[in-house]
Design a protein around this motif. Structure first.
Motif, PDB file in Angstrom:
ATOM      1  N   CYS A 153      60.514  48.404  38.170  1.00 43.77           N
ATOM      2  CA  CYS A 153      59.978  47.695  39.370  1.00 43.77           C
ATOM      3  C   CYS A 153      60.711  46.466  39.617  1.00 43.77           C
ATOM      4  O   CYS A 153      61.624  46.075  38.645  1.00 43.77           O
ATOM      5  N   ASP A 159      53.607  49.794  39.219  1.00 43.41           N
ATOM      6  CA  ASP A 159      52.370  50.325  38.872  1.00 43.41           C
ATOM      7  C   ASP A 159      50.987  49.495  38.961  1.00 43.41           C
ATOM      8  O   ASP A 159      49.975  49.857  39.265  1.00 43.41           O
ATOM      9  N   ASP A 160      51.170  48.229  38.613  1.00 42.87           N
ATOM     10  CA  ASP A 160      50.235  47.246  38.944  1.00 42.87           C
ATOM     11  C   ASP A 160      50.340  46.407  39.626  1.00 42.87           C
ATOM     12  O   ASP A 160      51.161  46.412  40.594  1.00 42.87           O
TER      13      ASP A 160
END
Length: 95
Positions: A71, A94-95
């Motif tokens: 990320c 992912d979040d």
């Protein structure tokens, strides 16, 4: 990614081949030279790569390799008449 008040924007490219590379630039929509910055940080690291200075069109480009599975946090700002307009966000998260 737009900067506040649409003073400029951050453009991000991501090459997913090999180990992966991010490239980022902060663009200025105003005429004349202004202080500006673009910054790239792999989210799991404290280290960041940046370009900061007085430019008439853009800051960067910043390339960060080996980022294919990470990320990244991309930020930038342009300062006009003493006011800093900023923006950015996370990519490949992912979040």
């Amino acid at each position: 990614m737009p900067l506040s008040d649409n003073v400029g924007y951050i453009q991000v490219w991501r090459d997913e081949t090999g180990s992966g590379t991010y490239c980022a630039m902060t663009f200025d929509n105003r005429t004349g030279s202004h202080n500006m910055e673009v910054r790239v940080r792999r989210y799991v690291w404290q280290t960041s790569w940046y370009d900061r200075g007085s430019y008439s069109t853009y800051a960067g480009s910043i390339y960060v390799s080996g980022a294919n599975i990470y990320c990244a946090e991309i930020t930038g700002w342009v300062e006009v008449n003493g006011t800093r307009y900023s923006g950015g966000g996370r990519v490949n998260c992912d979040d």
